[in-house]
Scaffold this active site. Structure first.
Site, PDB file in Angstrom:
ATOM      1  N   ASP A 247      -7.861  -4.784  13.999  1.00 14.72           N
ATOM      2  CA  ASP A 247      -8.098  -3.437  13.809  1.00 14.72           C
ATOM      3  C   ASP A 247      -7.193  -2.926  12.084  1.00 14.72           C
ATOM      4  OD1 ASP A 247      -7.366   0.007  13.789  1.00 14.72           O
ATOM      5  OD2 ASP A 247      -6.105  -0.844  14.946  1.00 14.72           O
TER       6      ASP A 247
ATOM      7  N   GLU B 191       0.611  -9.026  11.832  1.00 13.34           N
ATOM      8  CA  GLU B 191       0.179  -7.574  10.352  1.00 13.34           C
ATOM      9  C   GLU B 191       0.805  -7.571   9.009  1.00 13.34           C
ATOM     10  OE1 GLU B 191       0.297  -4.205   8.418  1.00 13.34           O
ATOM     11  OE2 GLU B 191      -0.874  -3.995  10.514  1.00 13.34           O
TER      12      GLU B 191
ATOM     13  N   GLN C 257       0.585  -1.074  -0.182  1.00 12.82           N
ATOM     14  CA  GLN C 257       0.228  -0.135   0.092  1.00 12.82           C
ATOM     15  C   GLN C 257       1.015   0.959  -0.095  1.00 12.82           C
ATOM     16  OE1 GLN C 257      -2.417  -0.804   3.535  1.00 12.82           O
ATOM     17  NE2 GLN C 257      -0.218  -1.809   4.609  1.00 12.82           N
TER      18      GLN C 257
ATOM     19  N   ASP D  11       0.496   0.315  13.350  1.00 19.30           N
ATOM     20  CA  ASP D  11       1.129   1.449  14.437  1.00 19.30           C
ATOM     21  C   ASP D  11       1.729   0.940  15.634  1.00 19.30           C
ATOM     22  OD1 ASP D  11      -1.665   2.203  15.636  1.00 19.30           O
ATOM     23  OD2 ASP D  11      -2.423   2.629  13.889  1.00 19.30           O
TER      24      ASP D  11
ATOM     25  N   GLY E 105      -3.520 -11.467   8.179  1.00 17.05           N
ATOM     26  CA  GLY E 105      -4.296 -11.887   9.174  1.00 17.05           C
ATOM     27  C   GLY E 105      -5.671 -12.401   8.726  1.00 17.05           C
TER      28      GLY E 105
END
Length: 285
Positions: free
Chosen positions: A155, A105, A30, A85, A138
């Protein structure tokens, strides 16, 4: 002055002044940018969508963490999906009773850059000995996972690649098999007023797998368009209606410091506005 325009919605948006760009790059997954804004401090965006800011991140991270952990009250193992983050990790680490925290992640560069440019988000949590970091998709992790967790926190980004796989029926089914008997799944579910299809679709996809599924909310300034919704799913039907008195006792015993979350907010967050209730009722017909 340079500005950053969020591109989440076609006909509505928000604009940030950019005082300084700390990092900008196309990772393997990304486009990532971290920049300075006079009002919100350091801001991170992925693929044109604001993910987190120094100023208001505490609202989102506290609500997606402490609501399920306080409701369950016997959490030993937590799985965080996404959350590069580090804010979610920071909040989970405040619970001394948690013995193991696994974070999955997809993009290692998000973790690395946030450690460097948003260090307050993780606040040293990545060095906690209870933490195990896995770089993986994930959805793939829960598909293959044989472990069981008391709480799973998704998240994720919005349901746009690469985050779209974290909103599928298959993902929710695989999360269910990774939960303990009274385990809880919570997920970020967008801003309901602007993304109602996301809310109603999630409700339909959770229903076959969990005895109790609903949503709770919080207002996060930089997630524009109204209140943020979080999905809640578990087979323990008593957890969502835990009393304010019980949550207060647990909160005081744990002596956790928060800036947004408190027991009254915990209980009140499950009261949904009528427009959300109506949309859920209509979609269920």
């Amino acid at each position: 002055m340079k500005t950053y325009n969020e591109t989440l919605y076609d006909s509505y948006g928000q604009q940030f002044s950019v005082d300084k760009v700390y990092f900008e790059n196309k990772t393997d997954h990304q486009h990532l940018i971290i920049f300075e804004n006079a009002k919100f401090g350091r801001v991170m965006a992925l693929d044109g969508i604001i993910q987190t800011t120094e100023a208001d991140e505490f609202i989102y991270h506290e609500m997606l963490t402490h609501v399920p952990l306080m409701a369950h009250n016997d959490v030993k193992r937590v799985l965080i999906i996404g959350g590069g983050d580090g804010g979610m990790l920071r909040e989970v680490c405040k619970h001394d009773s948690v013995e193991q925290i696994t974070q999955v992640e997809i993009d290692a560069q998000v973790i690395d850059m946030c450690k460097q440019y948003l260090p307050g988000h993780s606040a040293g949590a990545y060095e906690d000995p209870r933490v195990n970091i896995i770089i993986d998709d994930g959805a793939n992790f829960v598909r293959e996972c044989k472990d069981r967790f008391d709480v799973i926190i998704s998240d994720s980004t919005d349901p746009i690649e690469p985050g779209d796989v974290l909103f599928t029926s298959e993902f929710y089914a695989n999360c269910k098999k990774c939960l303990t008997e009274s385990g809880i799944l919570v997920t970020q579910n967008g801003v309901a007023y602007m993304q109602m299809d996301e809310v109603t679709t999630t409700a339909k996809r959770l229903q076959p797998y969990f005895l109790d599924h609903s949503f709770y909310t919080a207002a996060v300034p930089t997630y524009i368009g109204g209140i943020m919704t979080f999905a809640w799913a578990t087979d323990d039907t008593a957890l969502r209606t835990t009393s304010t008195e019980t949550i207060t006792q647990r909160f005081e015993t744990k002596n956790i410091k928060t800036r947004y979350y408190n027991p009254a907010i915990h209980v009140a967050s499950f009261a949904l506005p009528q427009y959300i209730l109506d949309a859920l009722a209509t979609s269920a017909q």
